[in-house]
Design an enzyme around this catalytic site. Sequence first.
Site, short mmCIF file in Angstrom:
data_model
loop_
_atom_site.label_atom_id
_atom_site.label_comp_id
_atom_site.label_asym_id
_atom_site.label_seq_id
_atom_site.Cartn_x
_atom_site.Cartn_y
_atom_site.Cartn_z
N GLU A 34 10.48 -0.79 10.53
CA GLU A 34 11.63 -0.09 10.82
C GLU A 34 12.87 0.83 9.87
O GLU A 34 13.78 1.11 10.35
CB GLU A 34 12.77 -1.30 11.14
CG GLU A 34 11.48 -1.49 13.17
CD GLU A 34 11.18 -2.99 13.27
OE1 GLU A 34 10.98 -3.88 12.67
OE2 GLU A 34 12.10 -2.92 14.21
N ASN A 46 0.85 -0.57 0.33
CA ASN A 46 -0.12 0.18 -0.15
C ASN A 46 0.72 1.20 -0.12
O ASN A 46 1.32 1.18 1.25
CB ASN A 46 -1.00 -0.07 1.58
CG ASN A 46 -2.35 1.14 0.96
OD1 ASN A 46 -1.82 2.39 0.50
ND2 ASN A 46 -2.87 0.90 1.55
#
Length: 738
Positions: free
Chosen positions: A703, A628
């Site tokens: 991350e 997305n």
Amino acid sequence: MSDYKHGKIIGASRSRIDGPKKLRGDAPYAADHHLPNMAHAYGVFSTVASGRITGIDLSEARAMPGVIDIFHHDHFPSLYRTPSTFKQENKVDETRLPFEDAKVHYPGQFVALVVADTFANARDASYRVRVDYEEDEAIATLAQAMERGEPTPHADSGHTRGDPDSAWSDAPHRIESTYVTPMETHNPMEMHASTAYWDKGDLVLYEASQGVVFARNVMAKVFGIPPERVDVRSPFIGSGFGSKLWIWPHAVAAAAAAREVGRPVQLVVPREEMFTTTGHRPPTHQTLRLATDANGKLQALSHDGINTTSMVNTYVEKTGSCTKSLYACPNLRVSHATLPANHGTPTSMRAPGAAPGLFALESAMDEMAEAIDMDPLEFRRANYTETDESLDLPFSSIHLMEAFDRGAEKFGWSKRTPEPGSMRDSDEIIGWGMAACNWEALKMDCDARVSLRADGTAFASCATQDIGTGTYTIVAQAVSDITGLPLDRIEVELGDSSYPSGPVSGGSWATATTLPAIAQAARNAIDALKTYATGDGGAFSGSEADTLTFADGTLSDGNGKSVDYAEVLNQLKLANADGEAHTPAATNDEYSFRSFGAHFVEIRWDPGISNLRVSRVVSAIDVGQVINQTTAANQVEGAIAMGIGMALFENTEYDSRSGRPVNNNYAEYLVPVHADQPEEVDVILLDHPDYAFNEFGARGIGEIGITGLAAAVANAVHHATGKRIRELPITLDKLMVT
Ligand code: MOS
């Protein structure tokens, strides 16, 4: 690995499907549960850093209105410890349980717990609990820990190849530098909270948790009951950054108190104790040695890191985890060691190991490039490798060179003049720095369930969590992709340990772990539907199930007949067709799975008024297939903001005399705010699917964005000022010293 071809919904930009619920206040967080007859607990926290409790006077507190009970080490149920090995083996994040004995190992340790009818009454009474201590000298800082003890090595996370020490001594060009990073504290908006109740010996716990299955298993062990009798729910959390991955003492205390008082109990950890008793990124001391040959090829690289841990557990900050494999180098050593300090136990914080580790490595790469008079980007290109030399395996997919190229192009890197202080814009000196970023790609075991329902919707569930990252949305995208149903007809439920077992939302592995299980469950649901459809009274009765095809929410027989999924079910008076699936963890037998990227940072330094700011960031990120665009770019943008905090502001300070925390509040623990954001943040997602890793080709994105960012800032600061700041954060005092 798979012949899977995804449709346009994979990789599309989609708003979070849970957005409306959050905006309306319909998304319940752990402390939003107000159960009938619920009591409130408030902690009494140690004001000393080390020692023992010599007396607790409860007389004043007991007399306060609404007080139900007050727990402490002489008045608390006996519970079971959990294994103190690796966290994945289901332990509380401290070897000890709350209130086990009179010892105090860190400031902020729970020493008592007041349970009262209201939050205000519990807190008021807690202030009136008098605790006497016998105080010992504390180890409050990394510097004190290093003065007083020999570090304990942790060889299992180290790595050596070749002979790095001799190669370094013999090389024509070499540098040695030591980098220091401070303790940093996770500061999610939502505070840690537990709402617990017992129902005939079964525990239900609403917990601000990044891992409901993990939390359930820990609670089962602590209370000595089967996991089936514990349900942990965390449908929404106000983020965690790693602090909510595991179980902290407050959750155990809340559940135990609820059982003792026979009422639901809610416990919210106050913000100031989120600095002490729910984990932090430990301070690190890292020594790097780099050496090159005459052509700028790395010949030796050693990275020796030390971090503090607590007195009650060992947490290793693996600062060399990326150093092992990011660049080609025949002689290399990575080592990790710990020293105890009187702090709560450290834990994973966004990109554990890599965030402080790449600050050091990517600063040192800049220093090495300067020492051999090479452009820092060219130096990295010169040491590029497509083999993970620590595992002797090829990377499954690496587009680091493209990240360098596209990032540099967008940033305008070729216009950089290398001399420090050589780029100016009126009063401001401009600094341009860059750094690589890097993170491992992991995929865990996962179960999932998808149901096609008679009302034309689909329902998907998995006991993973959406921690604000967009997991609800990408799970719906995966179901939509397989079934052909539109996103608005897909309902997703996560964050309940009674759902099929899913991963902790950590390590950037939730996407790669969860989506393949969801996709397989969706395919299995369609198979179940086909079986119904071809059976007695079914829409395709008499046909063979495997001759049916499916697309856009319908089954077809290839002879012109198409029937909606819902219609198939309704004809048979069936509520749903269910599919369950299990998908296994990835193993690195053939490939090393890692993600890559590059940050390009512009800072502006106005020496006249000592003003430093990050004005521009371009980040090119290679994480495989993006599921997305919106939520993925958000993750990197958020990580850049957090990286700016790491570079310039964040620092949890302890008083070296008293051992007490100094800035354990939102006013004095500085995080970047709007005014600190760059004028431009440009995230380039390279979007090359990594099908060797999983059928979606996605490696995860939570991350990597913070890794390398602080180094890129430090390198830019050096370019502007000529000052090499090797100790984070880069505060103005460090730049003002001549
Ligand atoms: Mo992340 S530190 O694994 O929540």
